[in-house]
Design a protein around this motif. Structure first.
Motif, PDB file in Angstrom:
ATOM      1  N   GLU A   1       6.973  -3.457  12.516  1.00  0.00           N
ATOM      2  CA  GLU A   1       6.689  -3.090  11.129  1.00  0.00           C
ATOM      3  C   GLU A   1       7.849  -3.417  10.183  1.00  0.00           C
ATOM      4  O   GLU A   1       7.641  -3.972   9.110  1.00  0.00           O
ATOM      5  CB  GLU A   1       6.350  -1.587  11.069  1.00  0.00           C
ATOM      6  N   ILE A   2       9.068  -3.085  10.594  1.00  0.00           N
ATOM      7  CA  ILE A   2      10.204  -3.304   9.695  1.00  0.00           C
ATOM      8  C   ILE A   2      10.357  -4.793   9.381  1.00  0.00           C
ATOM      9  O   ILE A   2      10.627  -5.173   8.229  1.00  0.00           O
ATOM     10  CB  ILE A   2      11.527  -2.726  10.275  1.00  0.00           C
ATOM     11  N   THR A   3      10.145  -5.614  10.380  1.00  0.00           N
ATOM     12  CA  THR A   3      10.270  -7.053  10.139  1.00  0.00           C
ATOM     13  C   THR A   3       9.197  -7.532   9.174  1.00  0.00           C
ATOM     14  O   THR A   3       9.472  -8.309   8.246  1.00  0.00           O
ATOM     15  CB  THR A   3      10.161  -7.822  11.469  1.00  0.00           C
TER      16      THR A   3
ATOM     17  N   GLU B   1       6.687   4.034   4.374  1.00  0.00           N
ATOM     18  CA  GLU B   1       7.229   3.565   5.655  1.00  0.00           C
ATOM     19  C   GLU B   1       8.524   2.764   5.467  1.00  0.00           C
ATOM     20  O   GLU B   1       9.493   2.978   6.193  1.00  0.00           O
ATOM     21  CB  GLU B   1       6.163   2.704   6.352  1.00  0.00           C
ATOM     22  N   ILE B   2       8.545   1.869   4.489  1.00  0.00           N
ATOM     23  CA  ILE B   2       9.735   1.023   4.329  1.00  0.00           C
ATOM     24  C   ILE B   2      10.966   1.883   4.024  1.00  0.00           C
ATOM     25  O   ILE B   2      12.056   1.631   4.547  1.00  0.00           O
ATOM     26  CB  ILE B   2       9.535  -0.062   3.244  1.00  0.00           C
TER      27      ILE B   2
ATOM     28  N   GLU C   1       0.861  -1.189   0.000  1.00  0.00           N
ATOM     29  CA  GLU C   1       0.000   0.000   0.000  1.00  0.00           C
ATOM     30  C   GLU C   1       0.893   1.234   0.000  1.00  0.00           C
ATOM     31  O   GLU C   1       2.052   1.168   0.396  1.00  0.00           O
ATOM     32  CB  GLU C   1      -0.885   0.019   1.253  1.00  0.00           C
ATOM     33  N   ASP C   2       0.321   2.352  -0.391  1.00  0.00           N
ATOM     34  CA  ASP C   2       1.111   3.587  -0.430  1.00  0.00           C
ATOM     35  C   ASP C   2       1.789   3.920   0.904  1.00  0.00           C
ATOM     36  O   ASP C   2       2.974   4.258   0.923  1.00  0.00           O
ATOM     37  CB  ASP C   2       0.255   4.762  -0.904  1.00  0.00           C
ATOM     38  N   PRO C   3       1.059   3.853   2.025  1.00  0.00           N
ATOM     39  CA  PRO C   3       1.744   4.173   3.284  1.00  0.00           C
ATOM     40  C   PRO C   3       2.884   3.208   3.595  1.00  0.00           C
ATOM     41  O   PRO C   3       3.886   3.596   4.205  1.00  0.00           O
ATOM     42  CB  PRO C   3       0.641   4.064   4.339  1.00  0.00           C
TER      43      PRO C   3
ATOM     44  N   SER D   1      15.383   4.144  -3.913  1.00  0.00           N
ATOM     45  CA  SER D   1      16.221   4.197  -2.716  1.00  0.00           C
ATOM     46  C   SER D   1      16.157   2.910  -1.906  1.00  0.00           C
ATOM     47  O   SER D   1      17.091   2.609  -1.177  1.00  0.00           O
ATOM     48  CB  SER D   1      15.842   5.401  -1.864  1.00  0.00           C
ATOM     49  N   ILE D   2      15.094   2.170  -2.036  1.00  0.00           N
ATOM     50  CA  ILE D   2      14.985   0.939  -1.256  1.00  0.00           C
ATOM     51  C   ILE D   2      16.163   0.012  -1.536  1.00  0.00           C
ATOM     52  O   ILE D   2      16.835  -0.445  -0.617  1.00  0.00           O
ATOM     53  CB  ILE D   2      13.654   0.217  -1.555  1.00  0.00           C
TER      54      ILE D   2
END
Lengths: 148, 148
Positions: free
Chosen positions: B125-127, A125-126, A119-121, B5-6
DNA sequence: CTAAATTAATTGCTATCGCAACTAATTATA
DNA sequence: TATAATTAGTTGCGATAGCAATTAATTTAG
């Protein structure tokens, strides 16, 4: 969720990503060691090896090797700075300029594969979280080096 | 936030992470190529090289090399399966068992460096997000291989 | 039941990477 | 100004990684 999994995920994603980058740019003679350097030269024409290394966060030795290879392939040209002859500046050649759209779109495709169904958020976030991790780790490694 | 950037963050975090792992386990003769294998043998005693490769998501050739090194260091021992003599199973030695707490705590420390100042929901969240990325990329690379 | 296909492990090859040592150019200092 | 220290680039080395080809064991087919 297992412990220590963040590092495991990072490593495994990195390896898959390298495979995809190598495949994507094989046709141009460019591997996963050169594409970042190429992009950063495109973004900062005339940049030297030291600054490139800091931007890309890669060892100077490897920056040097990437530049040598990109130059041999004819995508960039290098010139010694007139005022400071230690410094070697790199710029895209015409051939390099022509290649850039393919590089950008190739990387875009790979990013889309990675964050498919996000999703966009989550996309927002990532990127934020990875940036924070990079900052933390970079700072820590730097502090280790300053000690010695 | 820049595009693409990811992938850049993944690569740079991976390299810093490797530096930290190498430093952390240097004293045991273990580098960033072996620690994951060691942990997964600890979690799955008697596992063979093929299954290890799939778990760790690393090439079979490298799994083999890691096992060779860990065996030479005396942390694991290998035995051919009685029923299927193609298969080589690996288990921790006593020396390996004794090492595990240090490995675990070392990795825990590195994880803490990476997610320093992360709030609890961010750690969660990151995981999750990294897991999803890994799944996406793995699936895609697998589909490429199945085509050929 | 033998020959072909598959499977697991292994080896050779090439690419990428960080580190340490080195050279050449520049800057600081005594 | 001459020497020392620093800076930018360069090279050699060993570790890690994927791929392709090979070997040995097992399974499948004819």
């Amino acid at each position: 969720m297992e412990k220590h999994s963040i590092g495991r995920y990072i490593a495994s994603i990195y390896r898959y990503q390298s495979i995809l980058i190598n495949k994507q740019f094989e046709q141009y003679g460019i591997g996963c060691g050169q594409h970042t350097i190429l992009i950063n030269i495109a973004l900062n024409p005339g940049i030297n090896q030291k600054d490139l290394s800091e931007r890309v966060k890669i060892d100077r030795a490897n920056t040097h090797r990437a530049i040598k290879k990109l130059e041999a392939l004819g995508y960039i040209h290098t010139d010694r700075d007139e005022d400071d002859k230690q410094i070697i500046r790199s710029c895209l050649t015409e051939k390099g300029e022509k290649l850039m759209p393919s590089i950008k779109s190739g990387l875009h495709d790979i990013t889309e594969i990675m964050i498919k169904n996000f999703e966009d958020p989550e996309r927002e976030e990532i990127t934020n979280l990875l940036q924070k991790i990079e900052e933390n780790v970079q700072k820590y490694v730097k502090s280790l080096r300053d000690d010695s």
